[in-house]
Design a protein around this motif. Structure first.
Motif, PDB file in Angstrom:
ATOM      1  N   ASN A  46      46.276  55.693 -34.513  1.00  0.00           N
ATOM      2  CA  ASN A  46      46.432  55.025 -35.797  1.00  0.00           C
ATOM      3  C   ASN A  46      45.067  54.951 -36.481  1.00  0.00           C
ATOM      4  OD1 ASN A  46      47.144  53.314 -37.931  1.00  0.00           O
ATOM      5  ND2 ASN A  46      48.630  52.228 -36.645  1.00  0.00           N
ATOM      6  N   GLN A  47      44.965  55.437 -37.718  1.00  0.00           N
ATOM      7  CA  GLN A  47      43.668  55.516 -38.384  1.00  0.00           C
ATOM      8  C   GLN A  47      43.313  54.256 -39.166  1.00  0.00           C
ATOM      9  OE1 GLN A  47      43.679  58.701 -41.283  1.00  0.00           O
ATOM     10  NE2 GLN A  47      45.857  58.464 -41.660  1.00  0.00           N
ATOM     11  N   THR A  48      43.841  53.134 -38.772  1.00  0.00           N
ATOM     12  CA  THR A  48      43.505  51.874 -39.423  1.00  0.00           C
ATOM     13  C   THR A  48      42.303  51.233 -38.726  1.00  0.00           C
ATOM     14  OG1 THR A  48      45.067  50.702 -37.993  1.00  0.00           O
ATOM     15  CG2 THR A  48      45.883  51.485 -40.124  1.00  0.00           C
ATOM     16  N   SER A  49      41.813  50.129 -39.299  1.00  0.00           N
ATOM     17  CA  SER A  49      40.688  49.333 -38.787  1.00  0.00           C
ATOM     18  C   SER A  49      39.504  50.218 -38.432  1.00  0.00           C
ATOM     19  CB  SER A  49      41.139  48.482 -37.588  1.00  0.00           C
ATOM     20  OG  SER A  49      41.505  49.301 -36.490  1.00  0.00           O
ATOM     21  N   TRP A  50      38.896  50.004 -37.283  1.00  0.00           N
ATOM     22  CA  TRP A  50      37.695  50.746 -36.912  1.00  0.00           C
ATOM     23  C   TRP A  50      37.979  52.198 -36.547  1.00  0.00           C
ATOM     24  CZ3 TRP A  50      37.338  52.628 -31.889  1.00  0.00           C
ATOM     25  CH2 TRP A  50      38.226  52.073 -30.951  1.00  0.00           C
ATOM     26  N   LEU A  51      39.263  52.562 -36.465  1.00  0.00           N
ATOM     27  CA  LEU A  51      39.631  53.943 -36.156  1.00  0.00           C
ATOM     28  C   LEU A  51      39.795  54.805 -37.412  1.00  0.00           C
ATOM     29  CD1 LEU A  51      42.157  53.262 -33.273  1.00  0.00           C
ATOM     30  CD2 LEU A  51      39.928  54.373 -33.080  1.00  0.00           C
TER      31      LEU A  51
ATOM     32  N   GLN B 123      36.871  66.689 -22.320  1.00  0.00           N
ATOM     33  CA  GLN B 123      35.580  66.051 -22.542  1.00  0.00           C
ATOM     34  C   GLN B 123      35.625  64.577 -22.145  1.00  0.00           C
ATOM     35  OE1 GLN B 123      35.079  66.996 -26.748  1.00  0.00           O
ATOM     36  NE2 GLN B 123      33.696  68.676 -26.237  1.00  0.00           N
ATOM     37  N   TYR B 124      36.168  64.297 -20.980  1.00  0.00           N
ATOM     38  CA  TYR B 124      36.288  62.904 -20.563  1.00  0.00           C
ATOM     39  C   TYR B 124      34.912  62.263 -20.465  1.00  0.00           C
ATOM     40  CZ  TYR B 124      37.125  58.845 -17.621  1.00  0.00           C
ATOM     41  OH  TYR B 124      37.146  57.576 -17.122  1.00  0.00           O
ATOM     42  N   ASP B 125      34.672  61.284 -21.320  1.00  0.00           N
ATOM     43  CA  ASP B 125      33.388  60.591 -21.366  1.00  0.00           C
ATOM     44  C   ASP B 125      33.588  59.254 -22.082  1.00  0.00           C
ATOM     45  OD1 ASP B 125      30.815  59.699 -21.483  1.00  0.00           O
ATOM     46  OD2 ASP B 125      30.100  61.253 -22.867  1.00  0.00           O
ATOM     47  N   PRO B 126      33.853  58.184 -21.334  1.00  0.00           N
ATOM     48  CA  PRO B 126      34.099  56.886 -21.965  1.00  0.00           C
ATOM     49  C   PRO B 126      32.834  56.215 -22.501  1.00  0.00           C
ATOM     50  CG  PRO B 126      34.205  56.687 -19.580  1.00  0.00           C
ATOM     51  CD  PRO B 126      34.035  58.146 -19.867  1.00  0.00           C
ATOM     52  N   ALA B 127      31.658  56.777 -22.229  1.00  0.00           N
ATOM     53  CA  ALA B 127      30.402  56.107 -22.623  1.00  0.00           C
ATOM     54  C   ALA B 127      30.296  55.953 -24.133  1.00  0.00           C
ATOM     55  CB  ALA B 127      29.213  56.890 -22.072  1.00  0.00           C
ATOM     56  N   VAL B 128      30.728  56.968 -24.884  1.00  0.00           N
ATOM     57  CA  VAL B 128      30.622  56.900 -26.348  1.00  0.00           C
ATOM     58  C   VAL B 128      31.483  55.765 -26.890  1.00  0.00           C
ATOM     59  CG1 VAL B 128      30.952  58.161 -28.500  1.00  0.00           C
ATOM     60  CG2 VAL B 128      30.157  59.367 -26.462  1.00  0.00           C
ATOM     61  N   LEU B 129      32.697  55.643 -26.375  1.00  0.00           N
ATOM     62  CA  LEU B 129      33.567  54.560 -26.838  1.00  0.00           C
ATOM     63  C   LEU B 129      32.991  53.203 -26.451  1.00  0.00           C
ATOM     64  CD1 LEU B 129      36.153  53.706 -28.233  1.00  0.00           C
ATOM     65  CD2 LEU B 129      37.338  53.879 -26.029  1.00  0.00           C
ATOM     66  N   ARG B 130      32.399  53.090 -25.290  1.00  0.00           N
ATOM     67  CA  ARG B 130      31.794  51.813 -24.884  1.00  0.00           C
ATOM     68  C   ARG B 130      30.744  51.374 -25.906  1.00  0.00           C
ATOM     69  NH1 ARG B 130      31.235  54.166 -19.502  1.00  0.00           N
ATOM     70  NH2 ARG B 130      32.978  53.503 -18.193  1.00  0.00           N
ATOM     71  N   ARG B 131      29.918  52.322 -26.361  1.00  0.00           N
ATOM     72  CA  ARG B 131      28.878  51.980 -27.339  1.00  0.00           C
ATOM     73  C   ARG B 131      29.495  51.532 -28.670  1.00  0.00           C
ATOM     74  NH1 ARG B 131      26.287  56.507 -24.816  1.00  0.00           N
ATOM     75  NH2 ARG B 131      26.989  57.930 -26.463  1.00  0.00           N
ATOM     76  N   ILE B 132      30.585  52.203 -29.065  1.00  0.00           N
ATOM     77  CA  ILE B 132      31.252  51.823 -30.314  1.00  0.00           C
ATOM     78  C   ILE B 132      31.852  50.429 -30.200  1.00  0.00           C
ATOM     79  CG2 ILE B 132      33.210  52.367 -31.816  1.00  0.00           C
ATOM     80  CD1 ILE B 132      32.708  55.336 -31.147  1.00  0.00           C
ATOM     81  N   VAL B 133      32.541  50.171 -29.096  1.00  0.00           N
ATOM     82  CA  VAL B 133      33.205  48.877 -28.899  1.00  0.00           C
ATOM     83  C   VAL B 133      32.176  47.756 -28.822  1.00  0.00           C
ATOM     84  CG1 VAL B 133      34.638  47.522 -27.318  1.00  0.00           C
ATOM     85  CG2 VAL B 133      35.226  49.911 -27.814  1.00  0.00           C
ATOM     86  N   ALA B 134      31.041  48.030 -28.216  1.00  0.00           N
ATOM     87  CA  ALA B 134      30.001  46.989 -28.081  1.00  0.00           C
ATOM     88  C   ALA B 134      29.521  46.479 -29.426  1.00  0.00           C
ATOM     89  CB  ALA B 134      28.832  47.546 -27.275  1.00  0.00           C
TER      90      ALA B 134
ATOM     91  N   PRO C 211      33.022  43.429 -33.789  1.00  0.00           N
ATOM     92  CA  PRO C 211      33.248  41.989 -33.654  1.00  0.00           C
ATOM     93  C   PRO C 211      34.340  41.736 -32.621  1.00  0.00           C
ATOM     94  CG  PRO C 211      33.286  42.667 -35.963  1.00  0.00           C
ATOM     95  CD  PRO C 211      33.300  43.924 -35.157  1.00  0.00           C
ATOM     96  N   ALA C 212      34.264  40.625 -31.953  1.00  0.00           N
ATOM     97  CA  ALA C 212      35.259  40.303 -30.912  1.00  0.00           C
ATOM     98  C   ALA C 212      36.676  40.338 -31.463  1.00  0.00           C
ATOM     99  CB  ALA C 212      34.952  38.936 -30.321  1.00  0.00           C
TER     100      ALA C 212
ATOM    101  N   GLN D 279      42.361  52.237 -18.053  1.00  0.00           N
ATOM    102  CA  GLN D 279      41.217  53.061 -18.445  1.00  0.00           C
ATOM    103  C   GLN D 279      40.462  52.463 -19.631  1.00  0.00           C
ATOM    104  OE1 GLN D 279      42.422  57.143 -19.053  1.00  0.00           O
ATOM    105  NE2 GLN D 279      43.387  57.299 -17.033  1.00  0.00           N
ATOM    106  N   LEU D 280      41.188  52.054 -20.666  1.00  0.00           N
ATOM    107  CA  LEU D 280      40.528  51.584 -21.886  1.00  0.00           C
ATOM    108  C   LEU D 280      40.000  50.162 -21.752  1.00  0.00           C
ATOM    109  CD1 LEU D 280      42.821  53.167 -24.630  1.00  0.00           C
ATOM    110  CD2 LEU D 280      40.679  54.026 -23.669  1.00  0.00           C
ATOM    111  N   ASP D 281      40.584  49.394 -20.862  1.00  0.00           N
ATOM    112  CA  ASP D 281      40.025  48.058 -20.574  1.00  0.00           C
ATOM    113  C   ASP D 281      38.570  48.172 -20.121  1.00  0.00           C
ATOM    114  OD1 ASP D 281      41.677  45.947 -21.197  1.00  0.00           O
ATOM    115  OD2 ASP D 281      42.855  46.109 -19.368  1.00  0.00           O
ATOM    116  N   GLN D 282      38.235  49.244 -19.468  1.00  0.00           N
ATOM    117  CA  GLN D 282      36.889  49.421 -18.926  1.00  0.00           C
ATOM    118  C   GLN D 282      35.853  49.773 -19.989  1.00  0.00           C
ATOM    119  OE1 GLN D 282      37.373  52.351 -15.835  1.00  0.00           O
ATOM    120  NE2 GLN D 282      38.840  51.097 -14.683  1.00  0.00           N
ATOM    121  N   THR D 283      36.320  49.991 -21.233  1.00  0.00           N
ATOM    122  CA  THR D 283      35.381  50.297 -22.315  1.00  0.00           C
ATOM    123  C   THR D 283      35.011  49.058 -23.120  1.00  0.00           C
ATOM    124  OG1 THR D 283      37.102  50.772 -23.960  1.00  0.00           O
ATOM    125  CG2 THR D 283      36.400  52.590 -22.512  1.00  0.00           C
ATOM    126  N   GLY D 284      35.577  47.914 -22.771  1.00  0.00           N
ATOM    127  CA  GLY D 284      35.288  46.686 -23.496  1.00  0.00           C
ATOM    128  C   GLY D 284      36.401  46.253 -24.428  1.00  0.00           C
ATOM    129  N   LEU D 285      37.416  47.076 -24.604  1.00  0.00           N
ATOM    130  CA  LEU D 285      38.567  46.692 -25.406  1.00  0.00           C
ATOM    131  C   LEU D 285      39.458  45.736 -24.622  1.00  0.00           C
ATOM    132  CD1 LEU D 285      39.561  50.179 -26.875  1.00  0.00           C
ATOM    133  CD2 LEU D 285      38.562  48.275 -28.162  1.00  0.00           C
TER     134      LEU D 285
END
Length: 535
Positions: free
Chosen positions: A303-308, A357-368, A371-372, A398-404
Motif C-alpha cells: 500500500n503506497q500510503t503513509s511512509w510507503l 536481495q534479502y537485507d532488513p538493515a535498510v528498513l531498520r534505518r527507515i523505521v528508526a 515517529p512511534a 520477520q518485520l517485527d525485527q525491523t522495529g515495526l
C-alpha cells in the motif's frame, strides 16, 4: 484471481501459535496433516463411478458466462468445450485443437478463420456447426460476467460454410487464441438450447443446474453446498471416458476429506492440502502424490500510503522479507521461489527479474526515523486461506525485527475484491498477501489485471506509470519486450513481490491413473476427467 482455501482446525491453531509468539519453525510444524495417511484403498474398485469432492462449494454456477473462480473449473471444463484449448500434461504454452481442427490468423491479428470439427453433438442433440459460434459470443456479452471481456473483442462472425467460421475482431489482438483457450474463455453453447431456455436472464437460470455443452460429461446434479454430479455423454465425439459417473460432494472440512481418502471412499484430493500434509503423504508411501506446475503465484502487494509513498521505501520493505524462509516453511514440495515478477513461464527467463536481495538493515534505518505513531503495520490475508495466514504469521515475525509493530488480519474474499475498484481501498492493510493467477497462459493476461490502475487484482492500486499504452501496443503487435519492460518497471515500483510459484498438489489412491495426463497448467485445481482410469 483469488480463491478460497480452508481448514478450520489449521487456521485456529495458527492463530493461537501466532498469538503465543511462536517461532517460524514451530508455526510450520504445527500445521498437522489431518489424521495422517494410514490406509487407502489397496485395489481399484470395479465400478465405473469416480468419487471426488469439493472442499468448499464452487460458489458460482458452472455456467461459462458466469463462473470465474477456481474449484468449479472441474465442472465447467469437463462439460463445455471451446474452439481451441491448452495442451494437457504440458508446461509449455501450447494451443491445440478442440472444436476447431485448424485455424489461420491475418497479418494484423484482427481476423481469425477456424475450420470446425465434424460429427460433434451438443448434449441436447443439436449438431455443432458454425451457426453456434456467434450466438455463443453474444450470450457471454449479454450476461456480462467476469469473463465477458474475452468475448467483447469480437465484432462479428461470418460463416461461409457450416464448418468454417471467420471471427472479426474490433481491433488487432495477438492473443485472441489465448482468450479462446483460457479456462475462463468463451465456450460454445447449443444455439437451439440457448433459444429454448433463454428466459429473462439469458439462460442463467437453466444453466445453473443444466448444461448446453459438447464435452465428454453432462452436468446431472448441481445442489450448491451439498453435491454435484457428472455423467459421461454417450454421443461424445472424442475418446469415451472410463468413468461414466463422477460424484463431487461438498466436504467443508479438510480433516473429514482426508479421512474419506484414507478410508478409500475418495479417489483423490485435488486441492488445498497444507505443506505438512503433503510431506506426510509423501513419507507414508501409501498414496501417490503429484506436484504439478500451474500459473498460480503467492503475491505480496504494498500500500503506497503513509511512509510507503516512496518507491525506495517500498523496495526496502520488500527486501526485508526472507522469501527463502517463507518457501521452506509454507511451500516445501508445493512451490518454488519466484525469480520473475510474472508467474513462471509467461516470459523468457532473465526478463522482469526479481533479484533476491534479502537485507532488513535498510528498513531498520527507515523505521528508526519514523515517529512511534507511524510504526504500526498491518499485514492482510484472505481469511479463507490457511497458506495466507501462515505467510502473514511468518511475515509478522520477520518485520517485527525491523522495529515495526506488526499485526496480521484476515479479510473475507469479498472485502479484498472490493478494494480493487479505484478509490475503494479504504481500510486496506499496509501489505496484502494473496494467491492469484492469470486467466490465460500469456503475459498480457497477467499484466493487465495486476499492473494497471483498474486491474481486477491490483487491490492496492499501486499501478505502473504508462502501463496502459505499453500493454495496448504489446497486445496489437505481440512485442514480448514490452511485457518485459512493464515487469521491470513493476519491480522498481516496490509495489509488488511474487513470493512463490505454486504447484497443484494432487494426492490420490495408487490405483488412480492419468492425473498428470489430464492436468492443464492454466487450470488450477482441475483435471480433464476423461484422462482418468484405474490401474
Amino acid at each position: 484471481m483469488n480463491r478460497h482455501r480452508s481448514s478450520r482446525r489449521t487456521r485456529t491453531l495458527l492463530a493461537a501459535l501466532a498469538a503465543a509468539g511462536s517461532s517460524a519453525g514451530a508455526l510450520a510444524g504445527a500445521l498437522l496433516a489431518g489424521t495422517g495417511p494410514t490406509a487407502g484403498a489397496s485395489s481399484a474398485p470395479r465400478s465405473h463411478t469416480l468419487e471426488l469432492s469439493f472442499l468448499q462449494d464452487p460458489g458460482q454456477p458452472p455456467d461459462p458466462a458466469v463462473y470465474y473462480a477456481g474449484q468449479g473449473l472441474l465442472l465447467q471444463d469437463n462439460v463445455y468445450e471451446g474452439l481451441v484449448q491448452y495442451a494437457a500434461n504440458n508446461p509449455a504454452h501450447a494451443i491445440v485443437p478442440d472444436l476447431a481442427t485448424s485455424w489461420s490468423v491475418s497479418d494484423n491479428h484482427q481476423t481469425y478463420t477456424f475450420h470446425l470439427r465434424h460429427g460433434v453433438l451438443f448434449h441436447d442433440g443439436t449438431r455443432f456447426t458454425s451457426a453456434a459460434i456467434w450466438p455463443s459470443f453474444q450470450r457471454d456479452l449479454a450476461v456480462g460476467g467476469g469473463p465477458a471481456y474475452m468475448a467483447a473483442v469480437v465484432k462479428s462472425v461470418s460463416t461461409p460454410s457450416p464448418f468454417t467460421a471467420v471471427v472479426h475482431l474490433t481491433a488487432p489482438n495477438s492473443i485472441f487464441l489465448d482468450y479462446l483457450a483460457s479456462p475462463y474463455g468463451p465456450r460454445i453453447y447449443s444455439p437451439t438450447g440457448l433459444a429454448k431456455h433463454a428466459g429473462k436472464n439469458h439462460d442463467q437460470t437453466y444453466l445453473a443446474t443444466h448444461d448446453l455443452g459438447t464435452g465428454p460429461y453432462v452436468l446431472t446434479k448441481a445442489q450448491p453446498g451439498i453435491d454435484y454430479q457428472l455423467k459421461a455423454f454417450p454421443g461424445y465425439w472424442g475418446k469415451k471416458p472410463y468413468y461414466t459417473t463422477v460424484n463431487l460432494p461438498v466436504i467443508d472440512n479438510l480433516d473429514t476429506e482426508e479421512i474419506q481418502l484414507q478410508d478409500g471412499h475418495l479417489a483423490a484430493i485435488l486441492h488445498d492440502l497444507t505443506a505438512q500434509a503433503v510431506s506426510s503423504y509423501r513419507k507414508s508411501g501409501t498414496f501417490q502424490v503429484y506436484s504439478l506446475p500451474t500459473l498460480e503465484s503467492e503475491y505480496a502487494y504494498v500500500n503506497q500510503t503513509s511512509w510507503l509513498s516512496s518507491a525506495a521505501d517500498r523496495r526496502a520493505l520488500l527486501e526485508a522479507i526472507d522469501v527463502k524462509k517463507i518457501q521452506q516453511e509454507a511451500f516445501s514440495g508445493r512451490g518454488t521461489i519466484a525469480t520473475q515478477i510474472y508467474p513462471r513461464n509467461l516470459l523468457p527467463a532473465g526478463v522482469a527479474v526479481q533479484k533476491d536481495q534479502y537485507d532488513p538493515a535498510v528498513l531498520r534505518r527507515i523505521v528508526a526515523k519514523l515517529p512511534a505513531s507511524e510504526r504500526t503495520f498491518t499485514i492482510g490475508y484472505d481469511s479463507g486461506s490457511s497458506d495466507g495466514q501462515l505467510i502473514a504469521s511468518l511475515l509478522t515475525i520477520q518485520l517485527d525485527q525491523t522495529g515495526l509493530t506488526v499485526r496480521s488480519i484476515g479479510y473475507p474474499t469479498g472485502t479484498i475484491y472490493g478494494w480493487a475498484p479505484p478509490g475503494n481501498d479504504k481500510g486496506a492493510p499496509d501489505l496484502l498477501v494473496d494467491y492469484v493467477w492469470p486467466d490465460a497462459y500469456d503475459a498480457y493476461q497477467w499484466a493487465h489485471i495486476n499492473f494497471t490502475s483498474t486491474g481486477g487484482v491490483n487491490y492496492l492500486h499501486c499501478a505502473v506509470p504508462g502501463v496502459n499504452g505499453q500493454l495496448a501496443k504489446a497486445l496489437a503487435t505481440n512485442d514480448v519486450s514490452l511485457y518485459g519492460k512493464v515487469g521491470e518497471e513493476a519491480v522498481q515500483s516496490g509495489c509488488y513481490l511474487n513470493l512463490v510459484n505454486q504447484n497443484d498438489v494432487f494426492v490420490a489412491q495408487r490405483w488412480l491413473k492419468g492425473l498428470p495426463q489430464g492436468h492443464v497448467v492454466a487450470a488450477p485445481y482441475s483435471v480433464r476427467l476423461a484422462a482418468l482410469y484405474p490401474g
